[in-house]
Motif scaffolding. Structure first.
Motif, PDB file in Angstrom:
ATOM      1  N   LYS A  60       0.827  -1.206   0.000  1.00 49.13           N
ATOM      2  CA  LYS A  60       0.000   0.000   0.000  1.00 49.13           C
ATOM      3  C   LYS A  60       0.866   1.262   0.000  1.00 49.13           C
ATOM      4  N   ILE A  61       1.913   1.261   0.811  1.00 48.56           N
ATOM      5  CA  ILE A  61       2.794   2.429   0.903  1.00 48.56           C
ATOM      6  C   ILE A  61       3.555   2.626  -0.404  1.00 48.56           C
ATOM      7  N   SER A  62       3.995   1.548  -1.028  1.00 49.71           N
ATOM      8  CA  SER A  62       4.710   1.648  -2.304  1.00 49.71           C
ATOM      9  C   SER A  62       3.809   2.212  -3.399  1.00 49.71           C
ATOM     10  N   ARG A  63       2.562   1.765  -3.438  1.00 52.60           N
ATOM     11  CA  ARG A  63       1.615   2.270  -4.430  1.00 52.60           C
ATOM     12  C   ARG A  63       1.322   3.755  -4.198  1.00 52.60           C
ATOM     13  N   ALA A  64       1.208   4.146  -2.933  1.00 52.12           N
ATOM     14  CA  ALA A  64       0.957   5.553  -2.610  1.00 52.12           C
ATOM     15  C   ALA A  64       2.120   6.425  -3.064  1.00 52.12           C
ATOM     16  N   LEU A  82       1.832   6.906  -6.788  1.00 46.21           N
ATOM     17  CA  LEU A  82       0.701   7.774  -7.122  1.00 46.21           C
ATOM     18  C   LEU A  82       1.053   9.248  -6.946  1.00 46.21           C
ATOM     19  N   LEU A  83       1.674   9.594  -5.828  1.00 41.03           N
ATOM     20  CA  LEU A  83       1.975  11.000  -5.552  1.00 41.03           C
ATOM     21  C   LEU A  83       3.062  11.552  -6.470  1.00 41.03           C
ATOM     22  N   LEU A  84       4.003  10.724  -6.861  1.00 44.26           N
ATOM     23  CA  LEU A  84       5.129  11.218  -7.656  1.00 44.26           C
ATOM     24  C   LEU A  84       4.906  11.138  -9.160  1.00 44.26           C
ATOM     25  N   HIS A  85       3.843  10.438  -9.588  1.00 44.16           N
ATOM     26  CA  HIS A  85       3.693  10.234 -11.033  1.00 44.16           C
ATOM     27  C   HIS A  85       2.281  10.502 -11.558  1.00 44.16           C
ATOM     28  N   ILE A 112       6.927   6.926   6.844  1.00 39.79           N
ATOM     29  CA  ILE A 112       8.009   7.694   7.469  1.00 39.79           C
ATOM     30  C   ILE A 112       8.186   7.270   8.924  1.00 39.79           C
ATOM     31  N   ASP A 113       7.068   7.103   9.636  1.00 38.96           N
ATOM     32  CA  ASP A 113       7.155   6.707  11.042  1.00 38.96           C
ATOM     33  C   ASP A 113       7.706   5.291  11.190  1.00 38.96           C
ATOM     34  N   LEU A 114       7.413   4.409  10.220  1.00 39.92           N
ATOM     35  CA  LEU A 114       7.904   3.032  10.266  1.00 39.92           C
ATOM     36  C   LEU A 114       9.328   2.911   9.726  1.00 39.92           C
ATOM     37  N   GLU A 115       9.878   4.030   9.243  1.00 35.36           N
ATOM     38  CA  GLU A 115      11.223   4.079   8.654  1.00 35.36           C
ATOM     39  C   GLU A 115      11.303   3.259   7.373  1.00 35.36           C
ATOM     40  N   TRP A 116      10.182   3.166   6.668  1.00 27.33           N
ATOM     41  CA  TRP A 116      10.149   2.528   5.357  1.00 27.33           C
ATOM     42  C   TRP A 116      10.262   3.578   4.250  1.00 27.33           C
ATOM     43  N   LYS A 137      11.580  14.582  -2.764  1.00 28.71           N
ATOM     44  CA  LYS A 137      12.728  14.128  -1.966  1.00 28.71           C
ATOM     45  C   LYS A 137      12.488  12.767  -1.308  1.00 28.71           C
ATOM     46  N   LEU A 138      11.259  12.277  -1.361  1.00 26.26           N
ATOM     47  CA  LEU A 138      10.947  11.009  -0.703  1.00 26.26           C
ATOM     48  C   LEU A 138      11.662   9.832  -1.371  1.00 26.26           C
ATOM     49  N   LYS A 139      12.107   8.893  -0.556  1.00 31.29           N
ATOM     50  CA  LYS A 139      12.759   7.688  -1.052  1.00 31.29           C
ATOM     51  C   LYS A 139      12.179   6.469  -0.337  1.00 31.29           C
ATOM     52  N   LEU A 140      11.848   5.440  -1.118  1.00 30.60           N
ATOM     53  CA  LEU A 140      11.368   4.193  -0.527  1.00 30.60           C
ATOM     54  C   LEU A 140      12.546   3.384   0.004  1.00 30.60           C
ATOM     55  N   LYS A 141      12.379   2.807   1.191  1.00 30.28           N
ATOM     56  CA  LYS A 141      13.420   1.958   1.781  1.00 30.28           C
ATOM     57  C   LYS A 141      12.910   0.528   1.971  1.00 30.28           C
ATOM     58  N   ILE A 142      11.773   0.228   1.372  1.00 27.37           N
ATOM     59  CA  ILE A 142      11.161  -1.093   1.544  1.00 27.37           C
ATOM     60  C   ILE A 142      11.928  -2.145   0.739  1.00 27.37           C
TER      61      ILE A 142
END
Length: 348
Positions: free
Chosen positions: A261-265, A268-271, A291-295, A343-348
């Motif tokens: 869900k977080i990856s899809r979000a 969505l926001l960036l594209h 962000i809170d989960l550090e993902w 500036k957001l980066k996925l860490k999952i």
């Protein structure tokens, strides 16, 4: 009266909704309703009496902290967009004939709307003692100069019978995506909320847009202000604790459902080329959780929280300083979100 451009600047620049240090407890809101004993209540008041009330009360309000150094506006001087932006900022319903707002954007007085006076104060924290004391002191200062409508049996009188008594509304605004997406919210609220505390979505309905929930006192008559404050605060603290436990569990288990869900979000926001408010809120909610989960990293929780309240219709219209049709507004929102979230980066 102040120049409406001052209000536009204040609402555009305010970072109130990005100040909470808690990723779960976004803000608290206190509202006091008061009516003057010497005037008929709305909607029975005549236009002549309404003008007399405004002429009587506005000078007093303008000399009383915290709005003493603030801004005074009449409804007739504000554009539809500016009134809507004010409603977005304070989460308001209904209009008023006059508005007084303090320079910080935390405190608002509405004159001659549903009540003669509606005092609203926002506090972006779960510890609200100072802000409540400021609001209470302001109400007492006005009450020393103007007699409020009061009945020994029914307390402070209101045009809405359900608000009589203390005429105080206390709300805790919480971000609880884990409880909502894992379908545990109803069970948690049934078990942990006392009868005197109710709940609804951010806009007042039963839809939890952006995974926000508002806890609010259900009764104003037969209970003290301290009791209302204590019951809502305890309920908010309990729900916040349960949401925090679910987040800790997700971090340990690295749940695939929520990571997807977080990856899809993120995508969505960036594209997106166009995006509606509800869709934006849902995606921002998941990234705020990430962000809170550090993902997710690259932005702070406070920065994401502020974006929620800047991507709504009236705030976007104020920033663009032009009239936008629905399609243009959706494009403007998508552009704004891409600029803010790049500036957001996925860490999952």
């Amino acid at each position: 009266m102040n120049d409406p451009q001052m209000l536009s600047n204040l609402l555009s620049e305010s970072s109130l909704w990005g100040q909470s240090k808690s990723p779960i407890w976004l803000s608290s809101r206190f509202t006091l309703k008061r009516n003057l004993a010497s005037f008929p209540f709305s909607p029975k008041i005549s236009e002549t009496e309404e003008q007399q009330l405004l002429s009587l009360i506005e000078p007093t309000l303008s000399k009383t902290p915290p709005v003493k150094e603030g801004f005074l506006f009449r409804e007739a001087d504000l554009s539809t967009t500016l009134k809507e932006a004010l409603a977005e900022h304070f989460l308001l319903e209904g209009d008023a004939k006059s508005y007084l707002i303090d320079p910080s954007g935390f405190f608002l007085v509405r004159v001659e709307g549903d009540e003669h006076l509606i005092l609203t104060c926002l506090e972006p924290a779960s510890s609200w003692k100072t802000k409540w004391e400021n609001l209470s002191s302001f109400e007492r200062a006005i009450g020393q100069l103007h007699e409020f409508a009061f009945n020994p049996k029914f307390g402070y009188l209101s045009s809405d019978p359900t608000s009589c008594g203390t005429a105080l509304s206390v709300e805790a605004i919480l971000h609880i995506p884990c409880l909502i997406h894992l379908e545990e919210l109803d069970e948690v609220l049934v078990k942990n909320l006392p009868d005197e505390v109710t709940f609804h979505g951010l806009g007042g309905g039963d839809e939890y847009i952006g995974d926000f929930i508002t806890l609010k006192n259900q009764f104003t008559l037969g209970v003290s202000e301290d009791h209302i404050l204590d019951s809502v605060h305890k309920a908010g603290a309990e729900v916040m604790k349960l949401e925090a436990k679910r987040r800790e569990k997700l971090m340990l288990e690295k749940d695939g459902f929520m990571r997807d869900k977080i990856s899809r979000a993120y995508g969505l926001l960036l594209h997106s080329f166009q995006i509606e408010t509800k869709e934006a809120f849902e995606a921002l909610s998941l990234l705020k959780l990430g962000i809170d989960l550090e993902w997710v990293d690259g932005m702070t929780d406070q920065e994401i929280s502020a974006i929620f309240f800047r991507c709504r219709r009236a705030h976007l219209a104020l920033d663009s300083q032009e009239s936008l049709n629905p399609e243009q507004l959706a494009e403007k929102r998508a552009d704004y979100l891409k600029q803010q979230c790049h500036k957001l980066k996925l860490k999952i």
